[in-house]
Design an enzyme around this catalytic site. Structure first.
Site, PDB file in Angstrom:
ATOM      1  N   ASN A  62       0.620   3.022 -10.212  1.00 29.76           N
ATOM      2  CA  ASN A  62       1.468   3.195  -9.025  1.00 29.76           C
ATOM      3  C   ASN A  62       0.917   4.272  -8.095  1.00 29.76           C
ATOM      4  O   ASN A  62       0.405   5.287  -8.549  1.00 29.76           O
ATOM      5  CB  ASN A  62       2.886   3.593  -9.453  1.00 29.76           C
ATOM      6  CG  ASN A  62       3.458   2.606 -10.433  1.00 29.76           C
ATOM      7  OD1 ASN A  62       3.543   1.422 -10.151  1.00 29.76           O
ATOM      8  ND2 ASN A  62       3.837   3.087 -11.610  1.00 29.76           N
ATOM      9  N   ASP A 110      -1.174  10.723   6.357  1.00 32.81           N
ATOM     10  CA  ASP A 110      -0.694  11.986   6.914  1.00 32.81           C
ATOM     11  C   ASP A 110      -1.659  13.126   6.602  1.00 32.81           C
ATOM     12  O   ASP A 110      -1.874  13.467   5.438  1.00 32.81           O
ATOM     13  CB  ASP A 110       0.690  12.291   6.350  1.00 32.81           C
ATOM     14  CG  ASP A 110       1.449  13.318   7.159  1.00 32.81           C
ATOM     15  OD1 ASP A 110       0.806  14.072   7.926  1.00 32.81           O
ATOM     16  OD2 ASP A 110       2.683  13.356   7.038  1.00 32.81           O
ATOM     17  N   MET A 150       1.757   8.810 -10.357  1.00 35.77           N
ATOM     18  CA  MET A 150       2.692   9.298 -11.368  1.00 35.77           C
ATOM     19  C   MET A 150       1.902   9.963 -12.500  1.00 35.77           C
ATOM     20  O   MET A 150       0.949   9.373 -13.013  1.00 35.77           O
ATOM     21  CB  MET A 150       3.482   8.106 -11.925  1.00 35.77           C
ATOM     22  CG  MET A 150       4.539   8.467 -12.927  1.00 35.77           C
ATOM     23  SD  MET A 150       5.268   6.992 -13.707  1.00 35.77           S
ATOM     24  CE  MET A 150       5.950   6.120 -12.308  1.00 35.77           C
ATOM     25  N   TYR A 199      10.051   7.914  -9.412  1.00 37.25           N
ATOM     26  CA  TYR A 199      11.057   6.864  -9.196  1.00 37.25           C
ATOM     27  C   TYR A 199      12.037   7.256  -8.087  1.00 37.25           C
ATOM     28  O   TYR A 199      12.384   6.432  -7.236  1.00 37.25           O
ATOM     29  CB  TYR A 199      11.841   6.580 -10.477  1.00 37.25           C
ATOM     30  CG  TYR A 199      11.067   5.866 -11.561  1.00 37.25           C
ATOM     31  CD1 TYR A 199       9.954   5.091 -11.287  1.00 37.25           C
ATOM     32  CD2 TYR A 199      11.468   5.965 -12.887  1.00 37.25           C
ATOM     33  CE1 TYR A 199       9.260   4.440 -12.287  1.00 37.25           C
ATOM     34  CE2 TYR A 199      10.783   5.308 -13.903  1.00 37.25           C
ATOM     35  CZ  TYR A 199       9.675   4.550 -13.595  1.00 37.25           C
ATOM     36  OH  TYR A 199       8.994   3.897 -14.593  1.00 37.25           O
ATOM     37  N   ASP A 221       2.499  -1.113  -9.626  1.00 41.17           N
ATOM     38  CA  ASP A 221       1.870  -1.964 -10.634  1.00 41.17           C
ATOM     39  C   ASP A 221       2.896  -2.911 -11.252  1.00 41.17           C
ATOM     40  O   ASP A 221       4.081  -2.865 -10.915  1.00 41.17           O
ATOM     41  CB  ASP A 221       1.139  -1.119 -11.686  1.00 41.17           C
ATOM     42  CG  ASP A 221       2.053  -0.251 -12.551  1.00 41.17           C
ATOM     43  OD1 ASP A 221       3.230  -0.617 -12.771  1.00 41.17           O
ATOM     44  OD2 ASP A 221       1.579   0.794 -13.040  1.00 41.17           O
ATOM     45  N   TYR A 238      -0.167   3.294 -15.277  1.00 39.89           N
ATOM     46  CA  TYR A 238      -0.085   4.379 -14.297  1.00 39.89           C
ATOM     47  C   TYR A 238      -0.825   4.014 -13.008  1.00 39.89           C
ATOM     48  O   TYR A 238      -1.473   4.845 -12.386  1.00 39.89           O
ATOM     49  CB  TYR A 238      -0.619   5.697 -14.881  1.00 39.89           C
ATOM     50  CG  TYR A 238       0.252   6.236 -15.982  1.00 39.89           C
ATOM     51  CD1 TYR A 238       1.347   7.029 -15.686  1.00 39.89           C
ATOM     52  CD2 TYR A 238      -0.004   5.934 -17.319  1.00 39.89           C
ATOM     53  CE1 TYR A 238       2.166   7.521 -16.693  1.00 39.89           C
ATOM     54  CE2 TYR A 238       0.813   6.409 -18.334  1.00 39.89           C
ATOM     55  CZ  TYR A 238       1.895   7.202 -18.017  1.00 39.89           C
ATOM     56  OH  TYR A 238       2.702   7.688 -19.013  1.00 39.89           O
ATOM     57  N   HIS A 292       5.656   8.121  11.331  1.00 43.54           N
ATOM     58  CA  HIS A 292       5.017   9.288  10.725  1.00 43.54           C
ATOM     59  C   HIS A 292       5.899   9.864   9.622  1.00 43.54           C
ATOM     60  O   HIS A 292       7.073  10.133   9.834  1.00 43.54           O
ATOM     61  CB  HIS A 292       4.754  10.347  11.794  1.00 43.54           C
ATOM     62  CG  HIS A 292       4.087  11.565  11.261  1.00 43.54           C
ATOM     63  ND1 HIS A 292       4.366  12.813  11.737  1.00 43.54           N
ATOM     64  CD2 HIS A 292       3.159  11.733  10.291  1.00 43.54           C
ATOM     65  CE1 HIS A 292       3.635  13.704  11.096  1.00 43.54           C
ATOM     66  NE2 HIS A 292       2.894  13.068  10.202  1.00 43.54           N
TER      67      HIS A 292
END
EC number: 5.1.3.29
Length: 153
Positions: free
Chosen positions: A139, A69, A79, A119, A32, A137, A24
């Protein structure tokens, strides 16, 4: 490829093992092709290769097994565009795909993490999945949730 009942075949044994070991609050990055996966994973999270797979199809498969969660505002983060891309009006249609997939699974989707903060957060992730996603973009960070006793087999 995994050939098991109820397990999406595109999930590799390495990815399944990582998902099973996560607890958890642990996070996994779906990265990407432009993401510095190997650099981020040097001395940090486990790097899992999923070359050739797009993140939307991988996200759908992962969400069949991984609870996100529900104790946080958003268990899925992307991002933010850097100022120059925002100013030029760069479009991110892959985010619409993520939003749709996450919504169907009952989860919220959040924008709002700057590039370098993303990052740094990725360096603390449980694992980074290096995909073949070519969308800019693309990710995505997912935070693992919990399963209630009634949901355990």
């Amino acid at each position: 490829m995994v050939v098991l009942k109820g397990v999406p075949a595109l999930l590799s044994p390495e990815l399944l093992f990582a998902l099973a070991r996560m607890g958890h609050g642990d996070e996994i990055v779906l990265a990407d092709v432009n993401f510095p996966s190997s650099s981020i994973c040097r001395g940090g999270p486990e790097e899992i290769r999923a070359d050739g797979l797009g993140i939307p199809q991988l996200l759908e498969a992962v969400l069949q097994l991984l609870p996100l969660d529900t104790y946080v505002q958003s268990p899925a983060m992307v991002m933010e565009l850097v100022p120059s891309d925002r100013k030029s009006g760069l479009l991110t249609p892959v985010w619409t795909s993520y939003q749709s997939i996450l919504s169907r699974a009952g989860y919220e989707f959040s924008l709002g993490m700057g590039r370098f903060a993303f990052y740094e957060r990725a360096k603390k992730a449980f694992a980074v999945v290096a995909t073949g996603e070519t969308a800019l973009y693309g990710n995505l960070i997912l935070k693992k949730g919990v399963l209630a006793p009634k949901d355990l087999c």
